[in-house]
Write a protein that holds these residues in place. Structure first.
Motif, PDB file in Angstrom:
ATOM      1  N   LEU C 210      43.265  37.773  26.820  1.00 26.16           N
ATOM      2  CA  LEU C 210      42.924  36.680  26.057  1.00 26.16           C
ATOM      3  C   LEU C 210      42.510  35.380  27.425  1.00 26.16           C
ATOM      4  CD1 LEU C 210      42.891  34.721  23.353  1.00 26.16           C
ATOM      5  CD2 LEU C 210      44.999  34.592  23.887  1.00 26.16           C
ATOM      6  N   ALA C 211      42.882  34.869  28.561  1.00 29.86           N
ATOM      7  CA  ALA C 211      42.505  34.232  29.892  1.00 29.86           C
ATOM      8  C   ALA C 211      41.369  34.618  29.358  1.00 29.86           C
ATOM      9  CB  ALA C 211      44.301  34.082  30.520  1.00 29.86           C
ATOM     10  N   GLU C 212      41.051  35.630  30.340  1.00 33.41           N
ATOM     11  CA  GLU C 212      39.729  36.058  30.921  1.00 33.41           C
ATOM     12  C   GLU C 212      38.539  36.314  30.163  1.00 33.41           C
ATOM     13  OE1 GLU C 212      40.642  38.283  34.815  1.00 33.41           O
ATOM     14  OE2 GLU C 212      39.739  39.589  32.860  1.00 33.41           O
ATOM     15  N   TYR C 213      39.239  36.605  28.798  1.00 32.70           N
ATOM     16  CA  TYR C 213      38.188  36.307  27.864  1.00 32.70           C
ATOM     17  C   TYR C 213      37.439  35.470  26.771  1.00 32.70           C
ATOM     18  CZ  TYR C 213      36.038  37.606  22.925  1.00 32.70           C
ATOM     19  OH  TYR C 213      35.271  37.104  21.981  1.00 32.70           O
ATOM     20  N   VAL C 214      38.294  34.355  26.796  1.00 33.85           N
ATOM     21  CA  VAL C 214      37.505  32.952  26.871  1.00 33.85           C
ATOM     22  C   VAL C 214      36.924  31.801  27.589  1.00 33.85           C
ATOM     23  CG1 VAL C 214      39.756  32.933  24.942  1.00 33.85           C
ATOM     24  CG2 VAL C 214      40.053  31.669  26.921  1.00 33.85           C
ATOM     25  N   THR C 215      38.088  32.503  28.754  1.00 34.33           N
ATOM     26  CA  THR C 215      36.929  31.873  29.450  1.00 34.33           C
ATOM     27  C   THR C 215      35.488  31.955  30.641  1.00 34.33           C
ATOM     28  OG1 THR C 215      38.739  33.151  31.919  1.00 34.33           O
ATOM     29  CG2 THR C 215      39.411  30.520  30.799  1.00 34.33           C
ATOM     30  N   GLY C 216      36.069  33.300  30.599  1.00 31.86           N
ATOM     31  CA  GLY C 216      34.733  33.901  31.678  1.00 31.86           C
ATOM     32  C   GLY C 216      34.676  33.945  32.754  1.00 31.86           C
ATOM     33  N   GLU C 218      37.007  35.227  36.168  1.00 33.95           N
ATOM     34  CA  GLU C 218      37.930  35.775  36.558  1.00 33.95           C
ATOM     35  C   GLU C 218      39.181  36.022  37.414  1.00 33.95           C
ATOM     36  OE1 GLU C 218      36.326  39.792  38.277  1.00 33.95           O
ATOM     37  OE2 GLU C 218      34.646  39.999  36.260  1.00 33.95           O
ATOM     38  N   VAL C 219      40.434  36.226  37.435  1.00 33.67           N
ATOM     39  CA  VAL C 219      41.567  36.564  38.253  1.00 33.67           C
ATOM     40  C   VAL C 219      41.405  36.427  39.199  1.00 33.67           C
ATOM     41  CG1 VAL C 219      43.899  36.229  38.400  1.00 33.67           C
ATOM     42  CG2 VAL C 219      42.934  36.033  36.460  1.00 33.67           C
ATOM     43  N   VAL C 220      41.092  36.079  40.562  1.00 29.33           N
ATOM     44  CA  VAL C 220      40.877  36.810  42.130  1.00 29.33           C
ATOM     45  C   VAL C 220      42.034  36.992  42.744  1.00 29.33           C
ATOM     46  CG1 VAL C 220      39.042  35.667  42.276  1.00 29.33           C
ATOM     47  CG2 VAL C 220      40.392  34.511  42.747  1.00 29.33           C
ATOM     48  N   SER C 246      38.042  33.133  40.155  1.00 30.66           N
ATOM     49  CA  SER C 246      37.381  32.496  40.911  1.00 30.66           C
ATOM     50  C   SER C 246      35.929  31.243  40.800  1.00 30.66           C
ATOM     51  CB  SER C 246      36.120  33.705  39.454  1.00 30.66           C
ATOM     52  OG  SER C 246      35.959  33.719  38.658  1.00 30.66           O
ATOM     53  N   ASN C 247      36.830  30.861  39.502  1.00 33.95           N
ATOM     54  CA  ASN C 247      36.156  29.718  40.074  1.00 33.95           C
ATOM     55  C   ASN C 247      37.544  28.231  40.586  1.00 33.95           C
ATOM     56  OD1 ASN C 247      37.579  28.334  37.849  1.00 33.95           O
ATOM     57  ND2 ASN C 247      35.316  27.361  37.526  1.00 33.95           N
ATOM     58  N   GLY C 248      37.727  28.593  40.968  1.00 30.75           N
ATOM     59  CA  GLY C 248      38.851  27.646  41.325  1.00 30.75           C
ATOM     60  C   GLY C 248      39.763  27.166  40.567  1.00 30.75           C
ATOM     61  N   TRP C 381      51.058  34.151  46.913  1.00 27.84           N
ATOM     62  CA  TRP C 381      49.768  34.377  46.258  1.00 27.84           C
ATOM     63  C   TRP C 381      49.414  35.982  46.750  1.00 27.84           C
ATOM     64  CZ3 TRP C 381      48.105  32.128  42.164  1.00 27.84           C
ATOM     65  CH2 TRP C 381      48.710  30.704  42.365  1.00 27.84           C
ATOM     66  N   ILE C 382      48.996  37.005  46.197  1.00 27.50           N
ATOM     67  CA  ILE C 382      48.291  37.808  46.433  1.00 27.50           C
ATOM     68  C   ILE C 382      47.126  38.664  45.966  1.00 27.50           C
ATOM     69  CG2 ILE C 382      50.912  39.469  46.832  1.00 27.50           C
ATOM     70  CD1 ILE C 382      49.623  41.378  43.936  1.00 27.50           C
ATOM     71  N   PRO C 383      46.528  38.585  46.641  1.00 31.16           N
ATOM     72  CA  PRO C 383      44.607  39.385  46.313  1.00 31.16           C
ATOM     73  C   PRO C 383      44.210  40.112  44.523  1.00 31.16           C
ATOM     74  CG  PRO C 383      44.329  40.536  48.351  1.00 31.16           C
ATOM     75  CD  PRO C 383      45.970  39.241  48.251  1.00 31.16           C
ATOM     76  N   PHE C 384      43.589  39.572  43.863  1.00 29.80           N
ATOM     77  CA  PHE C 384      43.019  40.177  42.263  1.00 29.80           C
ATOM     78  C   PHE C 384      41.905  40.802  42.679  1.00 29.80           C
ATOM     79  CE2 PHE C 384      42.413  41.112  38.207  1.00 29.80           C
ATOM     80  CZ  PHE C 384      43.088  41.844  37.851  1.00 29.80           C
ATOM     81  N   SER C 385      42.255  42.241  42.065  1.00 25.90           N
ATOM     82  CA  SER C 385      41.173  42.902  42.403  1.00 25.90           C
ATOM     83  C   SER C 385      41.006  44.199  41.818  1.00 25.90           C
ATOM     84  CB  SER C 385      39.631  42.476  43.253  1.00 25.90           C
ATOM     85  OG  SER C 385      39.643  43.445  44.361  1.00 25.90           O
ATOM     86  N   VAL C 386      40.224  44.764  41.025  1.00 28.92           N
ATOM     87  CA  VAL C 386      39.708  45.979  40.791  1.00 28.92           C
ATOM     88  C   VAL C 386      38.757  46.862  41.815  1.00 28.92           C
ATOM     89  CG1 VAL C 386      38.923  47.606  39.296  1.00 28.92           C
ATOM     90  CG2 VAL C 386      39.668  45.270  38.478  1.00 28.92           C
ATOM     91  N   GLN C 387      39.637  47.515  42.014  1.00 25.69           N
ATOM     92  CA  GLN C 387      38.543  48.894  43.011  1.00 25.69           C
ATOM     93  C   GLN C 387      38.648  50.224  42.476  1.00 25.69           C
ATOM     94  OE1 GLN C 387      40.783  47.540  46.751  1.00 25.69           O
ATOM     95  NE2 GLN C 387      38.829  46.744  47.047  1.00 25.69           N
ATOM     96  N   LEU C 388      37.610  50.511  42.323  1.00 23.39           N
ATOM     97  CA  LEU C 388      37.722  51.960  41.275  1.00 23.39           C
ATOM     98  C   LEU C 388      38.200  52.760  42.744  1.00 23.39           C
ATOM     99  CD1 LEU C 388      34.962  50.694  38.707  1.00 23.39           C
ATOM    100  CD2 LEU C 388      36.974  51.236  38.446  1.00 23.39           C
ATOM    101  N   ASP C 389      37.857  53.160  43.838  1.00 28.93           N
ATOM    102  CA  ASP C 389      38.248  54.189  44.473  1.00 28.93           C
ATOM    103  C   ASP C 389      39.557  53.711  45.273  1.00 28.93           C
ATOM    104  OD1 ASP C 389      34.665  55.056  44.320  1.00 28.93           O
ATOM    105  OD2 ASP C 389      36.518  55.734  43.031  1.00 28.93           O
TER     106      ASP C 389
END
Lengths: 389, 389, 389, 389
Positions: C210-216, C218-220, C246-248, C381-389
């Motif tokens: 929901l958070a990513e959807y409404v704001t457009g 991405e969590v980093v 992503s935008n701070g 804090w730890i980084p967040f991203s999707v890594q497909l491999d």
């Protein structure tokens, strides 16, 4: 040099356990413009003394009767004697106390309704218009900042021409025959002390006053239906009044003391041909403004965008809720500011003059009278107006 | 083997842009008990065809007139033809369609109010009682689970003897003369298509039905005052009805379409001598229960502590809000379950039978009739009852 | 002529007592675009048959296993076989069913979260991108019209640059060790069927989505702290995740299943440097819009002033509340419309494409994975991203 | 005979335009136990004089500095000199004024937070414990009756063992760089006058105090993340603190001054293993009590069923809303009653002693210190305790 001093107040009524007397004191003291100097707090002199002691008053200023208070205070130098008489007794004591106080030149704060009946009201009204003393009637609910905002927005045409008014005053505390075990219930259901109308004398008048206040309109016809819902009770405890206003708008006023579990959520909604306004006491710091084709807005007390009337009647910034006592205090503060202005021979600013007075009082008593008349009639509508003679 | 199949529904009305037809379809389909099989969606055959196509119906089941639909469907084998006729037209079409459908043995779902006028209603009522077909009238608001909970709690004595009922139905969409630019507004303010009563025919009947439904009481006297608030309009757009119920309780019913900015927040409050119940449509998943000397409770849809009637009319667990379409679907689902039970020669469970029918219909039309009579009278109260001849 | 027909759906899961399966059916059927044609409703073939009978399906289309369903349906002519596979099982069954269905060319509706774990998710994500079938993940809450309005207003800059996001998902139903007496509780707290994260796998992912959807945005980066509050439980039932976007912008996400008495009031608030937006599920038809120096506004579903995204996702006019099932149905309807567009080789309108899919799925599974990692770490804090491999 | 007299108060700060000073005066005066007798209202002697005049004080009791006030008052006979010093200045003036007042034997009411920094706080704490004067810190929000009800219900085990605490303090007024045009904004974002923590010094401490107050638990570990969201600002204006309490419960505290459009709706929710409690300032007269398997209850101020703590801290009957000033006045009234009890050598009743004092002060300053430390650290959790040396 003519320095300002706090206004001195003498109270009639407000002895031990009297809810409204204590509220009057909180309200009068809060803003530092008034001090409680004297009083006759009970018809029982001993109780009056005890109350005076509890309130830490000078014992020589705590009296056994209001006649004694008036007489003694008048003997004191003018800058020591009381300026204001605050009357917070049951209704049957309002007339004589207020009349005498005004005739002696005191300013008077009187709890509503003005008197026991319409006949007394007409005499007192005349007395007020002829007195040097200023007069104020504590229809508390018009003291709320967002009620004042509502009035001002309607006045300025924000919602167009007023078409419809709903005002409701639901209480539940008299849902059973409480009058033989509860002091408040006892006098408020006693025609001799409260007047012929029970619920409509007590809270119906508040609702009526609120409706006329916010709309700036006058009721010209009404149709009332009252009931006694609890067996053994002597006065109405529930009812409805349909209203027609001077501009053709219509209204529905309901009041009840048998809405079991309801507390005191007085609510008013006014719809014009351009928008609507809704306020209720439980959420007193908000005013909902409705529009046909755009989102409703929630106006909030203490904000920058309010009108002058609301702004002159708040103490806290937005989000710091004010309540019933502050609404009450707004009446006292405006009354005090008007007295100061008068003393300084200045014109009070119009926002200060916005407190209920003689006209509210006489119209309220006419309302009670006409509601009783209509209730007794098989005819649907009867005319409503104040006729002083 | 006698397997159950989905019930087949044919719709009359509900063409392009017809709000209530689309809702009927959502409601009927949602629970998988009914399928839309046929229809005549508009009096314009071309529009009817187009709508049928949009709804992906078999073109041979999309008709140019309801007479055609009835005739053709009856030619089909019994397990292929429609079981239910759903009538979602303006009011002036209700009578003939419903009467014919019932006489031909179809089950009928009819949008409210039952007919154009009381005369038609009396005939249709008789027809329903004599028909093999079952009849259902979509007074949507009694389909809400918390309204049903309210009814059941009152029935079980939770709030003691009912003393007072307030029901209000505030809308604002007709705040100005919209009838020449808006299709809905056009027929709903046209006496020929909507009936003599405007606001009170459309939404006043909902409020009346709700009041009688939740209390289980019948109105025996009323006093009405209606108004046309917008110049140029032909029917009432605002009004109030005072009510006296069979047990001595009293009520106030307000309905308006000129409460500018108001949407559709139908609200009902019932107070007994032991407690009070308050429900409003905007917060339809909650029911406030008030008590004299303990905290108010908030009953919630989908919870474990509700009664059988509410439980039989929900789909989601607590906190997953259901709404208007589900309330509507509850009527369809209960109707369908009752039809199935009848087919299996079983007694439907009492919760399924809880949908509005002929009695709601005839009483609603009597209400409209009496409200118009009372409004025209100078007398305060007039008697209310249904008289079939 | 190639006429459109309803889309045929086969369901996996959703047997007796399965809450979410029944909701999927309500949602899929409501709008008349989809029909339930086949299914394997339980891993127990007998139960599956019984459910199929209850749903009045053709017995030959009720299967004992999903492999059987896939095989048999593929033997049917293309316009008779199912178009959509709807998967509403516990999480450990998601991967194999969805993967096979997609590989066989079916469109897939999958209940969230996407898979049992991140490893599976990455494979399924790849499979989706390579499949002819369309894919949809039922993150229900993004189906609400006022959530979509929120998204669109942020996108259009109404509140300026997003600075702060609060999202909370409070439930109370697991306040005690319910897993040995309640089927839902049993699998949702079982790492083997639900995944390693309990509360955060079930509802934490909804909040994140929901958070990513409404704001457009991405969590980093994130910082998580989870707890097991009920002794004897194997997975988290409460926790908090701090987020950096992503935008701070920063965010706080709380989710709990031990907020005793709380139902399901998912709530999100987003503040930009020009205004704020607040939505909560219990009042899902309203969206509060806050401004620095003017009154807050309440946007309402079904009104004329909403944006295209909200408008394309409602059925009722203002004041006729839609709810959870309609939010769900919006996902199904948009998915179906997109399928139809694809069939007609048309570009679906952008509002229809607004349903959750593969990206939501993979990001949700990465969220679960990273939250577990962060919870196990002493580092803030730890980084967040999707890594497909 | 030793009659009671009103307590005399001298104020430091609270000059023209100072919001909180005016509130202190309303609160102190309302109940008739305290009178404003003296003051130094501004560091500018002329402004101080003007303010004294406006407040209608005896000019000889209006001072140019607090040192002058202390010196002159001590020269007066004991029953004429001030009893209480009320300090309502910016934070950097708290330490010296409070310390001197206490050392001279005055009772002290001090606005929060206690001092500019933790070092000062430790010294002042010691000074309080050694002084004859009583000390009170105006953490206003613990003065609300329903907050006190919350505390008492938790204390009495109504919701079982506390498991989770959420406290949020959302403001929006500093959403842009206001510090160069607004006096309040100027000092509250100035590390030299407000302290190193901005938002967390101002309102974060309120939230922290409220959480410890209602739960009766102490924070033992925390994890903080603060931000400066508005460019050019010198102190935090937004952040979150995760908390672990002495009994193993966890908490989430958010505070912000950049939640654009938010006013001041401080909110706290506490969940135990038997129920939950929710309170928010905008609806301060209500307390929501949640249960697992029965309806939520709404406790209301002024009712008969409340506990002793709430009852001792109200003035009006149910349905007559009290607000922020009354919450403030409760602190002053309890403080005054405790002073009176001390004078009469009586033990104050426990409800009167329920006002914030030295422990609240020192813990609040430790909170600020530790939050800053944690924010600067990459480690997730740091220990929290007050260490006096």
């Amino acid at each position: 040099m003519n320095k300002l001093k706090k206004l001195k107040m003498g109270m009639i009524g407000g002895g031990p356990g009297a809810f409204i007397g204590a509220i009057h004191r909180n309200a009068a003291l809060m803003d530092g413009l008034i001090e409680l100097t004297a009083g006759v707090f009970s018809s029982d002199p001993l109780k009056s003394k005890q109350m005076g002691e509890e309130l830490m008053l000078d014992p020589s200023r705590v009296y056994a009767s209001y006649d004694e208070m008036f007489a003694n205070e008048l003997l004191l130098p003018i800058d020591e004697r009381i300026d204001i008489v605050s009357i917070v007794t049951p209704n049957h004591v309002h007339f004589d106390t207020a009349k005498k106080a005004l005739e002696l030149g005191f300013h008077v704060v009187l709890d509503k309704p003005m008197t026991l009946n319409y006949t007394e009201a007409k005499i007192l009204y005349k007395c007020i218009t002829e007195s040097q003393g200023l007069f104020c009637l504590t229809h508390t609910y018009t003291g709320y900042p967002m009620v004042k905002q509502m009035k001002q927005m309607i006045q300025q045409g924000a919602i167009g021409t007023v078409k419809k008014v709903y005002v409701e005053y639901p209480q539940g505390w008299l849902y059973r025959l409480l009058e033989y075990e509860n002091k408040q219930a006892s006098w408020r259901t006693d025609p001799k002390r409260n007047g012929e109308a029970g619920c409509f004398g007590d809270i119906g008048t508040h609702a009526f006053n609120l409706a006329e206040y916010v709309t700036g309109l006058e009721v010209v016809q009404l149709c009332a239906s009252l009931d006694i819902k609890v067996e053994g009770r002597f006065v109405d405890d529930d009812g409805v009044v349909l209203m027609r206003f001077s501009n053709g708008a219509t209204g529905v006023l309901t009041a009840s003391q048998i809405n079991t579990g309801a507390e005191n959520n007085l609510k008013i909604r006014v719809y014009g041909d351009a928008g609507g306004l809704e306020w209720e006491q439980e959420l007193n710091n908000s005013l909902t403004v409705r529009w046909p084709d755009k989102p409703a807005e929630v106006y909030r007390a203490g904000t920058s965008y309010l009108g002058s009337l609301a702004k002159a009647n708040t103490r806290t910034p937005a989000g710091h809720p004010e309540g019933y006592i502050e609404a009450f205090a707004n009446i006292y503060r405006n009354f005090a500011r008007t007295i100061y202005a008068k003393r300084k021979d200045e014109e009070p600013v119009s926002e200060w003059l916005d407190f209920p007075g003689a006209t509210d009082g006489i119209r309220g008593m006419a309302f009670i009278q006409k509601v009783l008349e209509s209730n007794a009639s098989h005819q649907k509508w009867i005319p409503f107006s104040v006729q002083l003679d």
